[in-house]
Enzyme design. Structure first.
Site, PDB file in Angstrom:
ATOM      1  N   GLU A 198       0.824  -1.266  -0.158  1.00  0.00           N
ATOM      2  CA  GLU A 198       0.157  -0.091   0.070  1.00  0.00           C
ATOM      3  C   GLU A 198       0.804   1.101  -0.017  1.00  0.00           C
ATOM      4  O   GLU A 198       0.555   2.266  -0.412  1.00  0.00           O
ATOM      5  CB  GLU A 198      -1.053  -0.204   1.040  1.00  0.00           C
ATOM      6  CG  GLU A 198      -2.016  -0.941   1.144  1.00  0.00           C
ATOM      7  CD  GLU A 198      -3.020  -0.890   0.088  1.00  0.00           C
ATOM      8  OE1 GLU A 198      -3.260  -0.041  -0.466  1.00  0.00           O
ATOM      9  OE2 GLU A 198      -3.682  -1.932  -0.040  1.00  0.00           O
ATOM     10  N   ASP A 206      -6.569   6.847  -5.964  1.00  0.00           N
ATOM     11  CA  ASP A 206      -5.866   5.727  -6.379  1.00  0.00           C
ATOM     12  C   ASP A 206      -5.903   5.323  -7.893  1.00  0.00           C
ATOM     13  O   ASP A 206      -6.724   6.259  -8.386  1.00  0.00           O
ATOM     14  CB  ASP A 206      -6.323   4.507  -5.488  1.00  0.00           C
ATOM     15  CG  ASP A 206      -7.627   4.009  -5.791  1.00  0.00           C
ATOM     16  OD1 ASP A 206      -8.415   4.439  -6.827  1.00  0.00           O
ATOM     17  OD2 ASP A 206      -8.120   3.043  -5.205  1.00  0.00           O
TER      18      ASP A 206
END
Length: 152
Positions: free
Chosen positions: A23, A32
Protein backbone atom coordinates in the site's frame (compact mmCIF):
# COMPACT_ATOMS: atom_id res chain seq x y z
CA UNK A 1 -11.65 -18.79 17.21
CA UNK A 2 -9.91 -16.74 19.91
CA UNK A 3 -6.22 -16.16 19.31
CA UNK A 4 -3.56 -15.82 21.98
CA UNK A 5 -1.46 -12.66 22.06
CA UNK A 6 1.50 -14.68 20.75
CA UNK A 7 -0.55 -15.99 17.81
CA UNK A 8 -1.88 -12.50 17.11
CA UNK A 9 1.65 -11.04 17.17
CA UNK A 10 2.89 -13.55 14.58
CA UNK A 11 0.34 -13.02 11.81
CA UNK A 12 -0.03 -9.32 12.60
CA UNK A 13 3.67 -8.54 12.18
CA UNK A 14 3.67 -10.35 8.86
CA UNK A 15 0.47 -8.61 7.70
CA UNK A 16 1.73 -5.15 8.68
CA UNK A 17 4.85 -5.71 6.61
CA UNK A 18 2.92 -7.13 3.65
CA UNK A 19 0.15 -4.53 3.59
CA UNK A 20 2.47 -1.62 4.36
CA UNK A 21 4.84 -2.68 1.61
CA UNK A 22 2.18 -2.92 -1.05
CA UNK A 23 0.00 0.00 0.00
CA UNK A 24 2.82 2.39 0.80
CA UNK A 25 2.39 5.36 3.11
CA UNK A 26 0.84 8.63 1.95
CA UNK A 27 0.06 11.30 4.56
CA UNK A 28 -2.01 13.33 2.07
CA UNK A 29 -5.10 11.88 0.43
CA UNK A 30 -4.81 11.00 -3.26
CA UNK A 31 -6.93 9.31 -5.91
CA UNK A 32 -5.90 5.66 -6.31
CA UNK A 33 -5.56 4.12 -9.80
CA UNK A 34 -9.36 3.76 -10.10
CA UNK A 35 -10.15 7.18 -8.63
CA UNK A 36 -10.99 6.29 -5.02
CA UNK A 37 -9.76 8.84 -2.44
CA UNK A 38 -7.11 7.05 -0.38
CA UNK A 39 -4.78 7.96 2.49
CA UNK A 40 -2.16 6.41 4.75
CA UNK A 41 -1.70 2.68 4.07
CA UNK A 42 -4.54 2.35 1.55
CA UNK A 43 -7.39 3.59 3.76
CA UNK A 44 -10.48 4.59 1.79
CA UNK A 45 -13.39 4.73 4.25
CA UNK A 46 -14.47 8.32 4.80
CA UNK A 47 -11.44 9.73 2.97
CA UNK A 48 -11.69 12.91 0.91
CA UNK A 49 -9.13 14.59 -1.30
CA UNK A 50 -7.26 17.31 0.57
CA UNK A 51 -7.31 15.31 3.80
CA UNK A 52 -4.05 14.90 5.73
CA UNK A 53 -2.99 12.49 8.47
CA UNK A 54 -0.03 12.07 10.80
CA UNK A 55 2.13 8.97 10.90
CA UNK A 56 0.60 8.02 14.26
CA UNK A 57 -2.91 8.37 12.82
CA UNK A 58 -1.93 6.19 9.86
CA UNK A 59 -0.47 3.52 12.12
CA UNK A 60 -3.65 3.52 14.22
CA UNK A 61 -5.84 3.24 11.10
CA UNK A 62 -3.73 0.35 9.81
CA UNK A 63 -3.94 -1.51 13.12
CA UNK A 64 -7.71 -1.07 13.31
CA UNK A 65 -8.23 -2.07 9.68
CA UNK A 66 -6.04 -5.16 10.02
CA UNK A 67 -8.10 -6.24 13.04
CA UNK A 68 -11.28 -5.82 10.97
CA UNK A 69 -9.71 -7.81 8.14
CA UNK A 70 -8.72 -10.52 10.63
CA UNK A 71 -12.31 -10.67 11.90
CA UNK A 72 -13.42 -11.04 8.27
CA UNK A 73 -11.04 -13.99 7.88
CA UNK A 74 -12.43 -15.52 11.07
CA UNK A 75 -16.00 -15.02 9.83
CA UNK A 76 -15.34 -16.53 6.39
CA UNK A 77 -12.63 -19.17 6.77
CA UNK A 78 -13.20 -22.17 9.03
CA UNK A 79 -10.04 -24.06 8.06
CA UNK A 80 -6.98 -24.00 10.35
CA UNK A 81 -4.72 -21.04 9.53
CA UNK A 82 -1.04 -20.99 10.39
CA UNK A 83 0.40 -17.48 10.82
CA UNK A 84 1.65 -17.07 7.25
CA UNK A 85 -1.65 -18.19 5.71
CA UNK A 86 -3.65 -15.99 8.08
CA UNK A 87 -1.41 -13.00 7.25
CA UNK A 88 -1.91 -13.60 3.51
CA UNK A 89 -5.68 -13.83 3.95
CA UNK A 90 -5.77 -10.75 6.18
CA UNK A 91 -3.84 -8.79 3.54
CA UNK A 92 -6.25 -10.05 0.88
CA UNK A 93 -9.32 -9.17 2.99
CA UNK A 94 -7.85 -5.74 3.79
CA UNK A 95 -7.62 -5.07 0.07
CA UNK A 96 -10.83 -6.64 -1.29
CA UNK A 97 -13.17 -6.41 1.72
CA UNK A 98 -15.07 -8.95 3.79
CA UNK A 99 -18.00 -9.42 1.41
CA UNK A 100 -15.68 -10.24 -1.48
CA UNK A 101 -13.65 -12.65 0.64
CA UNK A 102 -16.68 -14.40 2.10
CA UNK A 103 -18.39 -14.82 -1.26
CA UNK A 104 -15.28 -15.99 -3.07
CA UNK A 105 -14.25 -19.31 -4.55
CA UNK A 106 -11.09 -18.83 -2.48
CA UNK A 107 -13.14 -19.10 0.74
CA UNK A 108 -15.11 -22.08 -0.56
CA UNK A 109 -11.93 -23.94 -1.50
CA UNK A 110 -10.20 -23.14 1.80
CA UNK A 111 -13.20 -24.30 3.77
CA UNK A 112 -13.33 -27.51 1.73
CA UNK A 113 -9.72 -28.25 2.70
CA UNK A 114 -8.23 -27.31 -0.69
CA UNK A 115 -5.47 -25.02 0.59
CA UNK A 116 -3.51 -24.94 -2.65
CA UNK A 117 -6.61 -24.28 -4.73
CA UNK A 118 -7.74 -21.57 -2.33
CA UNK A 119 -4.36 -19.86 -2.35
CA UNK A 120 -4.25 -20.06 -6.15
CA UNK A 121 -7.58 -18.21 -6.32
CA UNK A 122 -5.83 -15.08 -5.07
CA UNK A 123 -4.14 -14.76 -8.46
CA UNK A 124 -7.51 -14.10 -10.11
CA UNK A 125 -8.00 -10.84 -8.16
CA UNK A 126 -5.96 -8.48 -10.34
CA UNK A 127 -8.67 -6.00 -11.33
CA UNK A 128 -10.18 -3.02 -9.52
CA UNK A 129 -13.44 -1.72 -10.93
CA UNK A 130 -12.71 -3.71 -14.08
CA UNK A 131 -9.26 -2.15 -14.55
CA UNK A 132 -6.27 -4.49 -14.75
CA UNK A 133 -3.63 -3.35 -12.25
CA UNK A 134 -0.10 -4.75 -12.55
CA UNK A 135 0.51 -3.85 -8.89
CA UNK A 136 -2.28 -6.22 -7.90
CA UNK A 137 -0.64 -9.00 -9.91
CA UNK A 138 2.53 -8.56 -7.85
CA UNK A 139 0.63 -8.30 -4.58
CA UNK A 140 -1.49 -11.38 -5.28
CA UNK A 141 1.58 -13.43 -6.16
CA UNK A 142 3.18 -12.46 -2.85
CA UNK A 143 -0.04 -13.22 -0.94
CA UNK A 144 -0.36 -16.58 -2.71
CA UNK A 145 3.24 -17.52 -1.95
CA UNK A 146 2.75 -16.62 1.71
CA UNK A 147 -0.55 -18.50 1.78
CA UNK A 148 1.15 -21.66 0.57
CA UNK A 149 3.89 -21.67 3.23
CA UNK A 150 3.59 -25.01 5.00
CA UNK A 151 0.89 -26.36 2.67
CA UNK A 152 1.22 -30.05 1.94
Amino acid sequence: MALTNKQRAGWCAIAVTLVGGFEGLRLAAYADPVGIPTICFGETKGVHLGQRATLDQCKAMLAASLQLANHAVDDCIRAPLPDYRRAALVSFAYNVGQANLCGSTLARKMNAGDVEGGCDEMLRWKYARGIYLPGLVTRRQAERNLCLVGAE
